[in-house]
Design a protein around this motif. Sequence first.
Motif, PDB file in Angstrom:
ATOM      1  N   VAL A   1       0.840  -1.201   0.000  1.00 60.53           N
ATOM      2  CA  VAL A   1       0.000   0.000   0.000  1.00 60.53           C
ATOM      3  C   VAL A   1       0.876   1.252   0.000  1.00 60.53           C
ATOM      4  N   LYS A   2       1.929   1.276   0.793  1.00 64.01           N
ATOM      5  CA  LYS A   2       2.833   2.433   0.829  1.00 64.01           C
ATOM      6  C   LYS A   2       3.443   2.672  -0.550  1.00 64.01           C
ATOM      7  N   TYR A   3       3.972   1.606  -1.150  1.00 63.33           N
ATOM      8  CA  TYR A   3       4.615   1.760  -2.464  1.00 63.33           C
ATOM      9  C   TYR A   3       3.606   2.186  -3.526  1.00 63.33           C
ATOM     10  N   TRP A   4       2.438   1.530  -3.511  1.00 62.28           N
ATOM     11  CA  TRP A   4       1.402   1.865  -4.499  1.00 62.28           C
ATOM     12  C   TRP A   4       0.995   3.326  -4.375  1.00 62.28           C
ATOM     13  N   TYR A   5       0.782   3.810  -3.170  1.00 62.49           N
ATOM     14  CA  TYR A   5       0.295   5.170  -2.961  1.00 62.49           C
ATOM     15  C   TYR A   5       1.304   6.197  -3.473  1.00 62.49           C
ATOM     16  N   TRP A   6       2.528   6.137  -2.983  1.00 64.73           N
ATOM     17  CA  TRP A   6       3.520   7.148  -3.382  1.00 64.73           C
ATOM     18  C   TRP A   6       4.017   6.920  -4.802  1.00 64.73           C
ATOM     19  N   GLY A   7       4.149   5.658  -5.193  1.00 67.18           N
ATOM     20  CA  GLY A   7       4.595   5.364  -6.558  1.00 67.18           C
ATOM     21  C   GLY A   7       3.618   5.869  -7.596  1.00 67.18           C
ATOM     22  N   SER A   8       2.313   5.742  -7.324  1.00 66.59           N
ATOM     23  CA  SER A   8       1.302   6.228  -8.270  1.00 66.59           C
ATOM     24  C   SER A   8       1.368   7.738  -8.417  1.00 66.59           C
ATOM     25  N   ILE A   9       1.600   8.433  -7.308  1.00 61.80           N
ATOM     26  CA  ILE A   9       1.677   9.900  -7.352  1.00 61.80           C
ATOM     27  C   ILE A   9       2.883  10.351  -8.156  1.00 61.80           C
ATOM     28  N   PHE A  10       4.048   9.789  -7.868  1.00 60.45           N
ATOM     29  CA  PHE A  10       5.275  10.244  -8.520  1.00 60.45           C
ATOM     30  C   PHE A  10       5.474   9.649  -9.909  1.00 60.45           C
ATOM     31  N   ALA A  11       4.634   8.717 -10.295  1.00 60.32           N
ATOM     32  CA  ALA A  11       4.623   8.231 -11.681  1.00 60.32           C
ATOM     33  C   ALA A  11       3.500   8.888 -12.472  1.00 60.32           C
ATOM     34  N   GLN A  12       2.725   9.771 -11.834  1.00 59.15           N
ATOM     35  CA  GLN A  12       1.587  10.477 -12.444  1.00 59.15           C
ATOM     36  C   GLN A  12       0.597   9.507 -13.082  1.00 59.15           C
ATOM     37  N   ARG A  13       0.366   8.378 -12.415  1.00 59.22           N
ATOM     38  CA  ARG A  13      -0.550   7.379 -12.960  1.00 59.22           C
ATOM     39  C   ARG A  13      -1.988   7.890 -12.984  1.00 59.22           C
ATOM     40  N   TYR A  14      -2.319   8.798 -12.084  1.00 57.69           N
ATOM     41  CA  TYR A  14      -3.684   9.308 -12.014  1.00 57.69           C
ATOM     42  C   TYR A  14      -3.833  10.659 -12.707  1.00 57.69           C
ATOM     43  N   THR A  15      -2.839  11.039 -13.480  1.00 52.99           N
ATOM     44  CA  THR A  15      -2.930  12.259 -14.280  1.00 52.99           C
ATOM     45  C   THR A  15      -3.060  11.842 -15.729  1.00 52.99           C
ATOM     46  N   GLY A  16      -4.256  11.880 -16.278  1.00 54.71           N
ATOM     47  CA  GLY A  16      -4.430  11.445 -17.656  1.00 54.71           C
ATOM     48  C   GLY A  16      -5.880  11.238 -18.014  1.00 54.71           C
ATOM     49  N   GLY A  17      -6.094  10.899 -19.279  1.00 51.97           N
ATOM     50  CA  GLY A  17      -7.449  10.777 -19.800  1.00 51.97           C
ATOM     51  C   GLY A  17      -8.118   9.461 -19.478  1.00 51.97           C
ATOM     52  N   ALA A  18      -7.353   8.463 -18.997  1.00 52.64           N
ATOM     53  CA  ALA A  18      -7.938   7.149 -18.732  1.00 52.64           C
ATOM     54  C   ALA A  18      -7.960   6.866 -17.233  1.00 52.64           C
TER      55      ALA A  18
END
Length: 676
Positions: free
Chosen positions: A383-400
């Motif tokens: 959970v720790k890795y997923w949370y911060w990794g998603s932010i710094f990989a900009q996984r939630y910034t996009g059209g999908a």
Amino acid sequence: MNDSNRQNTESIQDIIKEIDKKQIVLPDFQRDFVWDESKTYELFDSLVRDIFIGSIIYGIPSFEIAVREIDMRSRKTKGKKREPLKTLFFTKEQINEKVKVGNFRAVLDGQQRITSIYRALKKIDNIWLILKNEDEFDQDKDFNEMTVEEMMFCFSGKQDSVRLSINVGDAFEMIENKMREKPLQEKYFDNLEFVKQLDVENVDYYFERFLIAVSKLQDLFKAEKMVSYFLLDMSSEKFALFFERSNSLGVRLDFIDILVAKLSSGFRLRTKLEELKMETGYNIEREILVREIAFLVSKNEGKSISIDKGYILSNLTCEHFQKYWENTCKLYINVLDFLFKNNFIMTQDWIPHSNMLIPLMIFLDNLPNKLFSQMNETQLEFVKYWYWGSIFAQRYTGGATNEIIILDSKILTLIAKEEKISNENYFRDFNMIIDHSGDLYNFTKKGSAVYKGVLTFINYVSGGLTDWKNGSKVSFNEKVDDHHIYPKAYLQEYISEEEDLVYIDCVVNRTLIPKITNIKIGKNPPDKYLNELYSNNDKLKESLRKHMIPIEIMDGDYNEFFSVFIEDRAKRIFESINEHIIRKKELIKECHYQERKKPIGNNIDIFARYNKITINAKFNRETQEVFLEGMKYNSVSTAANAAKKKISNKDTSTNGWNFWKYRDGEEEKSIIELRD
């Protein structure tokens, strides 16, 4: 209203040409370009769907004015700073002359839209049109008769490996570069990730589709009535009044408001939201609750999981809300409590991506007794890795984003059930955009999730940031500011080196403290205001360490070396990002990834859905043959074409590796995963 003030239309192509000729400019007092790329995806989606994007308002100033160019700078640069935008000053006479010989005008309203379009078509930002796959089209229509809207799956910042993708900048470039088909194919088509996976027999078919889609996209760019605008001939007084009043009008109506009206007869959603806020003291993000319910409804009713607006407005009923509301609210509050108590967030205003709450709610819903206390250590580390990794990989910034939410919810369900992830590609999504301390200089806007992520990550690593006035931990409902460590007013007055001034607003010169403390600091240098605070708080030095601020700042050591302070603090922040996130990737993968089990025997059951009909077949993994209704096909694509023809009586060409699916437990997967 005189003729120049009437509404007109122009093409996107004309806008680009006018910007290139410096006929479209910005008043120097306009705010900077601030849209992130996700806004650009939405803008092109609206253009394709013929949804009104609002009129562009230009002004012809009848007075002297300073102007600057459209922002063409790269979003991410290695090193310390980006080049400043060029500014020009025109007298009244010069403006009159430019209006006479050209179509000179200044953008009063619409800068973000115009700049986004320009950056995309000039490939400063990479914006991709992702096309639907064969089984997602309206089968009653030939491809060359479809509109771009009918072809479109979404817009994204990266191409899709399982769908044909077109870079909108490439499509625009091809208007001017009148190339023959062969060099055009080599330059723009052959290197697409989707194309590299095609069987040779399908390449020509998809290249023809590529050309058709590009042509229709180009027609969109050339359409004279694509963009609506007003051209205003304005005095300086009217100019000022326009900017004073232009952002104070209008009422925002979103799809949740429409849903509230739809449910009103059986479920008073607005009242329930107000009651929840009163009970908890939290700001309730109603869209998160609604999307969570949509996920649960679509999953539990055995349908394809969906959380998009169309599904929500078309399918959710009063009964669904009555059934899932109480549990969803508990999950939402418990997730917020968990994030705050474990220092992932300081306050709700500083959550980098609220949509990330949904997978966490699904994760909690699948834990024993729906309690975070039931997690084991490996689950918590994921959970720790997923949370911060998603932010710094900009996984939630996009059209999908909806697809990412659904994917992460499924993955976190596996983790909650202590099952392994069999999709190795999932881990490739965690590619950090910060791989050097100098990358931190590029983030200057609170609207950026990475900017918020950096500041809240410092809170996480420190075990909770403390107030400089008294050393107490910041409370959840406290008003927090992103304080300038070296105050802006101080730097502008006392720092003469222009290269240092570019650091003023960067995230490295910011930290999160209560607003009241920030107000009292004013424009004093750090050594002065910090020592005043230290006289009343002997825990201040420990607080500074939590904020990753060198305590030497209290001695004034950095006052004449602001850039050195920035460099030192950036290194501290990056070292923590590297330790807690970047270097954890392989360990997380090793712990939670397990290669999928090979199906027993060579022949496995496969299926496909086409025109709402399910087609069943057998696939031999060794020979890659498909057995369909007593016939043997040597190519998965040929078998797919035959299956579709039996249903529609039409000849088509299909990428069979994506068309055919198999079941791996409860999960449906494309047989391309068995190709190796």
